[in-house]
Design a protein around this motif. Structure first.
Motif: not given
Length: 150
Positions: A14-37
């Motif tokens: 929980e301490y580590v999670k408080s410092f980590a930025a929330p993961t934006q799954h859709f944005k990450t998947c979109y970038r991976a799809f665009i670059v891989g494609g």
């Protein structure tokens, strides 16, 4: 295991999670799809060009395209561009064959200060070595099985 043993670990998470930025799954998947494609589209463009201009076909065509993509991946790694692409694209830059070239070239560049033999040559296959070894081993085993079956 008792609940009291799990609590410190959970507090740490929980301490580590408080410092980590929330993961934006859709944005990450979109970038991976665009670059891989995009990498795959570039490979298909090379395929069309080698087929049209050089008249290559079959295995020669596939081998030439693979060699050019591996060269491009290693060159971009050497120039420091592929690492920046990887930070933004994630798995989209790792999955194609250019990711394999990056995994071979990166350790070689990192350890080149240790010399050509102990640094460059020895560290080149740190990441890709096990993949090559197990690929050759499993391919040999399958070949032997097919030899005895047929």
């Amino acid at each position: 295991m008792q609940k009291s043993e799990l609590k410190p670990n959970q507090n740490y998470l929980e301490y580590v999670k408080s410092f980590a930025a929330p993961t934006q799954h859709f944005k990450t998947c979109y970038r991976a799809f665009i670059v891989g494609g995009g990498i795959c589209c570039f490979g298909q463009f090379l395929r069309f060009m080698f087929e049209y201009w050089a008249g290559l076909q079959g295995d020669e065509l596939a081998g030439t395209v693979s060699i050019v993509l591996i060269f491009c991946g290693a060159l971009l790694t050497g120039l420091g561009v592929y690492d920046r692409i990887g930070k933004n694209a994630g798995a989209g830059s790792i999955v194609p064959i250019t990711g394999f070239a990056n995994s071979v070239a990166s350790p070689a560049l990192e350890f080149k200060t240790e010399g050509y033999i102990y640094g460059l040559a020895a560290k080149m296959f740190v990441v890709a070595g096990p993949i090559i070894v197990f690929g050759v081993l499993s391919g040999s085993i399958v070949g032997i099985i097919y030899y005895f079956i047929g």
